[in-house]
Design a protein around this motif. Structure first.
Motif, PDB file in Angstrom:
ATOM      1  N   ALA A 182       6.229  19.674 -14.238  1.00  0.00           N
ATOM      2  CA  ALA A 182       6.188  19.869 -15.689  1.00  0.00           C
ATOM      3  C   ALA A 182       5.650  21.240 -16.076  1.00  0.00           C
ATOM      4  O   ALA A 182       5.655  21.612 -17.221  1.00  0.00           O
ATOM      5  N   GLN A 183       5.167  22.001 -15.105  1.00  0.00           N
ATOM      6  CA  GLN A 183       4.591  23.298 -15.463  1.00  0.00           C
ATOM      7  C   GLN A 183       5.630  24.378 -15.624  1.00  0.00           C
ATOM      8  O   GLN A 183       5.405  25.385 -16.241  1.00  0.00           O
ATOM      9  N   SER A 184       6.835  24.196 -15.090  1.00  0.00           N
ATOM     10  CA  SER A 184       7.831  25.267 -15.184  1.00  0.00           C
ATOM     11  C   SER A 184       8.334  25.360 -16.618  1.00  0.00           C
ATOM     12  O   SER A 184       8.289  24.398 -17.353  1.00  0.00           O
ATOM     13  N   SER A 194       8.426  23.989 -22.927  1.00  0.00           N
ATOM     14  CA  SER A 194       7.539  22.861 -23.200  1.00  0.00           C
ATOM     15  C   SER A 194       7.107  22.872 -24.660  1.00  0.00           C
ATOM     16  O   SER A 194       6.625  21.875 -25.179  1.00  0.00           O
ATOM     17  N   LEU A 195       7.278  24.024 -25.317  1.00  0.00           N
ATOM     18  CA  LEU A 195       6.912  24.089 -26.721  1.00  0.00           C
ATOM     19  C   LEU A 195       8.124  23.809 -27.561  1.00  0.00           C
ATOM     20  O   LEU A 195       9.019  24.624 -27.642  1.00  0.00           O
ATOM     21  N   ARG A 240      -3.538  23.637 -18.688  1.00  0.00           N
ATOM     22  CA  ARG A 240      -2.767  24.334 -19.706  1.00  0.00           C
ATOM     23  C   ARG A 240      -3.505  24.245 -21.007  1.00  0.00           C
ATOM     24  O   ARG A 240      -3.976  23.180 -21.388  1.00  0.00           O
ATOM     25  N   SER A 285       3.767  15.907 -12.308  1.00  0.00           N
ATOM     26  CA  SER A 285       2.966  16.745 -13.197  1.00  0.00           C
ATOM     27  C   SER A 285       3.043  18.207 -12.773  1.00  0.00           C
ATOM     28  O   SER A 285       2.966  19.101 -13.592  1.00  0.00           O
ATOM     29  N   LEU A 286       3.226  18.460 -11.490  1.00  0.00           N
ATOM     30  CA  LEU A 286       3.383  19.830 -11.013  1.00  0.00           C
ATOM     31  C   LEU A 286       4.660  20.427 -11.583  1.00  0.00           C
ATOM     32  O   LEU A 286       4.689  21.539 -12.073  1.00  0.00           O
ATOM     33  N   LEU A 346      -5.356  13.711  -6.938  1.00  0.00           N
ATOM     34  CA  LEU A 346      -4.937  13.878  -8.330  1.00  0.00           C
ATOM     35  C   LEU A 346      -5.866  14.833  -9.084  1.00  0.00           C
ATOM     36  O   LEU A 346      -5.429  15.675  -9.838  1.00  0.00           O
ATOM     37  N   LEU A 351      -5.183  18.346  -8.248  1.00  0.00           N
ATOM     38  CA  LEU A 351      -3.966  18.811  -8.885  1.00  0.00           C
ATOM     39  C   LEU A 351      -4.226  19.099 -10.361  1.00  0.00           C
ATOM     40  O   LEU A 351      -3.614  19.963 -10.949  1.00  0.00           O
ATOM     41  N   GLN A 387      -2.834  18.615 -20.395  1.00  0.00           N
ATOM     42  CA  GLN A 387      -1.705  18.567 -19.453  1.00  0.00           C
ATOM     43  C   GLN A 387      -0.419  18.955 -20.154  1.00  0.00           C
ATOM     44  O   GLN A 387      -0.067  18.316 -21.109  1.00  0.00           O
ATOM     45  N   ILE A 447       3.713  10.618  -9.262  1.00  0.00           N
ATOM     46  CA  ILE A 447       3.239  11.141 -10.540  1.00  0.00           C
ATOM     47  C   ILE A 447       2.506  12.468 -10.388  1.00  0.00           C
ATOM     48  O   ILE A 447       2.524  13.291 -11.279  1.00  0.00           O
ATOM     49  N   SER A 448       1.882  12.694  -9.241  1.00  0.00           N
ATOM     50  CA  SER A 448       1.227  13.985  -9.083  1.00  0.00           C
ATOM     51  C   SER A 448       2.255  15.090  -8.919  1.00  0.00           C
ATOM     52  O   SER A 448       2.087  16.187  -9.429  1.00  0.00           O
ATOM     53  N   PHE A 483      -8.903   4.347   0.312  1.00  0.00           N
ATOM     54  CA  PHE A 483      -7.522   4.636  -0.095  1.00  0.00           C
ATOM     55  C   PHE A 483      -7.500   5.218  -1.517  1.00  0.00           C
ATOM     56  O   PHE A 483      -6.927   6.268  -1.767  1.00  0.00           O
ATOM     57  N   ALA A 527       3.084  31.459 -23.935  1.00  0.00           N
ATOM     58  CA  ALA A 527       4.295  31.240 -24.732  1.00  0.00           C
ATOM     59  C   ALA A 527       3.880  30.833 -26.141  1.00  0.00           C
ATOM     60  O   ALA A 527       2.940  30.065 -26.318  1.00  0.00           O
ATOM     61  N   LEU A 541       1.742   7.042  -6.607  1.00  0.00           N
ATOM     62  CA  LEU A 541       0.715   8.020  -6.958  1.00  0.00           C
ATOM     63  C   LEU A 541       1.165   9.437  -6.612  1.00  0.00           C
ATOM     64  O   LEU A 541       0.966  10.370  -7.385  1.00  0.00           O
ATOM     65  N   LEU A 542       1.775   9.571  -5.449  1.00  0.00           N
ATOM     66  CA  LEU A 542       2.251  10.901  -5.074  1.00  0.00           C
ATOM     67  C   LEU A 542       3.327  11.360  -6.037  1.00  0.00           C
ATOM     68  O   LEU A 542       3.404  12.512  -6.417  1.00  0.00           O
ATOM     69  N   LEU A 591       7.395  27.393 -19.448  1.00  0.00           N
ATOM     70  CA  LEU A 591       6.291  27.274 -20.403  1.00  0.00           C
ATOM     71  C   LEU A 591       6.800  27.217 -21.834  1.00  0.00           C
ATOM     72  O   LEU A 591       6.371  26.404 -22.643  1.00  0.00           O
ATOM     73  N   LEU A 644       2.316   1.915  -3.431  1.00  0.00           N
ATOM     74  CA  LEU A 644       1.315   2.458  -4.337  1.00  0.00           C
ATOM     75  C   LEU A 644       1.121   3.947  -4.044  1.00  0.00           C
ATOM     76  O   LEU A 644       1.052   4.776  -4.943  1.00  0.00           O
ATOM     77  N   THR A 645       1.010   4.255  -2.746  1.00  0.00           N
ATOM     78  CA  THR A 645       0.867   5.656  -2.342  1.00  0.00           C
ATOM     79  C   THR A 645       2.035   6.472  -2.864  1.00  0.00           C
ATOM     80  O   THR A 645       1.860   7.536  -3.442  1.00  0.00           O
ATOM     81  N   VAL A 660       0.865  28.172 -25.980  1.00  0.00           N
ATOM     82  CA  VAL A 660       0.354  27.596 -24.730  1.00  0.00           C
ATOM     83  C   VAL A 660       0.003  28.712 -23.750  1.00  0.00           C
ATOM     84  O   VAL A 660       0.714  29.720 -23.661  1.00  0.00           O
ATOM     85  N   ALA A 705       5.618  29.780 -30.058  1.00  0.00           N
ATOM     86  CA  ALA A 705       6.859  29.479 -30.774  1.00  0.00           C
ATOM     87  C   ALA A 705       6.533  29.020 -32.195  1.00  0.00           C
ATOM     88  O   ALA A 705       5.510  28.375 -32.411  1.00  0.00           O
ATOM     89  N   HIS A 756      -6.724   9.217  -2.995  1.00  0.00           N
ATOM     90  CA  HIS A 756      -5.668   9.504  -3.962  1.00  0.00           C
ATOM     91  C   HIS A 756      -6.213  10.090  -5.244  1.00  0.00           C
ATOM     92  O   HIS A 756      -5.651  11.005  -5.812  1.00  0.00           O
ATOM     93  N   ARG A 771       0.835  -1.194   0.000  1.00  0.00           N
ATOM     94  CA  ARG A 771       0.000   0.000   0.000  1.00  0.00           C
ATOM     95  C   ARG A 771       0.876   1.251   0.000  1.00  0.00           C
ATOM     96  O   ARG A 771       0.604   2.202  -0.727  1.00  0.00           O
ATOM     97  N   LEU A 803       2.961  27.038 -32.478  1.00  0.00           N
ATOM     98  CA  LEU A 803       2.654  26.402 -31.201  1.00  0.00           C
ATOM     99  C   LEU A 803       2.406  27.481 -30.163  1.00  0.00           C
ATOM    100  O   LEU A 803       3.183  28.430 -30.051  1.00  0.00           O
TER     101      LEU A 803
END
Lengths: 284, 186
Positions: free
Chosen positions: A19-21, A26-27, B24, A16-17, B15, B18, B186, A12-13, B7, B62, A9-10, A23, A5-6, B53, B64, B11, A2, B51
């Motif tokens: 991945a926002q820097s 990312s293009l 985006r 994803s946060l 998610l 978030l 995303q 991947i969350s 559980f 942004a 999951l944490l 901008l 798994l936790t 975003v 490009a 979770h 367990r 492109l």
């Protein structure tokens, strides 16, 4: 189990946060396939052809001019009195095929050529640009003392043009050539000439280049003939390419400047010449 | 509700929340054109692979595009554009990085038409300029649509026009564009 798994999951969350820097980062526009290299500004190096052809639908008009020899002295205004001209109209029916017809004042010769670009220089695909060239020249100068038939007046030239852009500023080219004259003059000893040309272009500024070209003949038509040598500058402006050169060759046709040169560059038999070409887009 | 269900639900809830932060908007086939009007000739080209975003959280933007993506009617003109003027080999991309001024997430979530200002750095030919661009933003059922038009002075980005073609190329070109964003990604 367990907790793992936790943790996953944490993870991947959080990922994803992050991945926002950045901008803009990312293009990433799909890297367009790198464009094929452009070795020369136009379809001519100086006297002879370059590996380049025009894109489909482009019609090009070229005027070439060669004055007389500077060594002919002040009486002849150092060659400016003499004038040799060639007009040509060239067209690209397809992207890799180029056709042209022309007429030279020297010996009143008509010519037609086909040029096929087999390969362009592209990193990952081909290190060189390769183009085939074939031309037929038809001399219409009246020579009543010789009984010349239609076929007697023809000369065929074929060339393999192999070029490579070796740096941002420098391109080089090799031109193995074969010329066959159906008929030759009295003092000429053969009908076939094998020659090897080398040429280069050095880009001085975005629009100005310095070009050089030399054709070495394995066996000349006559011992009195010379190899052709040319050096010139090239200015490219929008749809025009202007070339100003010094060369010993009087003719502006391959069979003429490669194999029928009676002027010796290194003895001062140098001619001032220019080529002006103008490209028009007439098809799509 | 057993422990396993609880559980997973917690979770998933985390998610999903978030997801809200990670909103985006992306457009992978935006259009940008430029037009130059000069006495001898008008020049026009369009790029359909722009492109863009928008970060829904803070209004950051942004854009490009590859310079080679600009297509001209005349192939020779396109060749000169890339070889002599824009120098695409050295500077393959044009970019804009900025922020929507007075941003609120409602701009992107509520139906409506707004005239917004986007301020940021426009980089063309390797040279950046700070620009404030007036943009029209429309939110409807199909998504978010952005249109804009602004002038670019070639000298500002060190794009040289030789005197010989001064009557063919304008000193200032009109740039216009259209971007369409389809909801969240995303």
């Amino acid at each position: 189990m367990r907790s793992r798994l936790t943790g996953f999951l944490l993870f991947i969350s959080v990922a994803s946060l992050n991945a926002q820097s950045g901008l803009l980062d990312s293009l990433s526009p799909e890297a367009s396939a790198a464009a094929p290299a452009i070795l020369f500004n136009g379809t001519r190096l100086i006297n002879g052809h370059s590996v380049e052809v025009r894109e489909k639908g482009i019609l090009e008009f070229i005027i070439s001019h060669r004055f007389g020899e500077i060594s002919s002295g002040g009486y002849n205004l150092y060659g400016l009195d003499e004038s040799n001209v060639r007009f040509a109209l060239e067209y690209a029916p397809l992207n890799h095929v180029y056709l042209g017809i022309g007429r030279s004042s020297f010996e009143k010769t008509y010519d037609g050529f086909v040029k096929v670009q087999l390969m362009r220089q592209l990193p990952g695909r081909s290190p060189v640009a390769l183009t085939l060239f074939a031309s037929t020249a038809f001399k219409t100068l009246r020579e009543p003392e010789r009984d010349l038939t239609f076929s007697d007046r023809l000369t065929y030239t074929s060339q393999l043009l192999l070029g490579r852009k070796i740096s941002q500023r420098i391109s080089v080219q090799f031109m193995p050539t074969y010329i066959h004259f159906n008929t030759v003059r009295e003092d000429e000893v053969r009908n076939d000439v094998w020659a090897f040309g080398i040429g280069s272009r050095i880009r001085l500024t975005r629009r100005l280049s310095l070009n050089g070209e030399y054709y070495y003949q394995k066996e000349k038509l006559s011992a009195d003939y010379f190899n052709s040598f040319a050096v010139g500058v090239e200015i490219e402006t929008g749809g025009h390419v202007f070339q100003l050169q010094l060369t010993n060759a009087r003719a502006m046709l391959e069979k003429g400047f490669i194999a029928e040169n009676t002027s010796d560059f290194f003895s001062g038999d140098i001619r001032l010449g220019f080529n002006i070409s103008r490209a028009f887009q007439i098809g799509k | 509700m057993n422990r396993v269900m609880k559980f997973f639900l917690t979770h998933i809830a985390v998610l999903l929340s978030l997801q809200g932060y990670a909103q985006r908007l992306v457009d992978r086939s935006g259009t940008v054109s430029f037009f130059s009007r000069a006495p001898l000739e008008n020049i026009e080209a369009t790029n359909h692979q722009v492109l863009a975003v928008i970060d829904g959280k803070n209004g950051e933007v942004a854009v490009a595009m590859l310079m080679r993506g600009f297509k001209f009617d005349k192939s020779l003109m396109e060749q000169h554009f890339n070889e002599n003027y824009i120098e695409s080999e050295k500077y393959p991309k044009a970019t804009f990085e900025g922020k929507i001024l007075d941003y609120s997430p409602e701009l992107l979530t509520r139906d409506g038409t707004h005239l917004i200002h986007v301020s940021g750095r426009l980089t063309i030919h390797g040279v950046s300029q700070t620009r404030d661009i007036e943009t029209n933003l429309v939110k409807d059922n199909d998504g978010i649509h952005v249109t804009f038009q602004f002038p670019v002075r070639l000298k500002d980005h060190e794009v040289d026009i030789p005197k010989v073609v001064v009557a063919n190329i304008a000193e200032e070109v009109a740039v216009s564009g259209e971007l369409h964003f389809q909801n969240t990604e995303q």
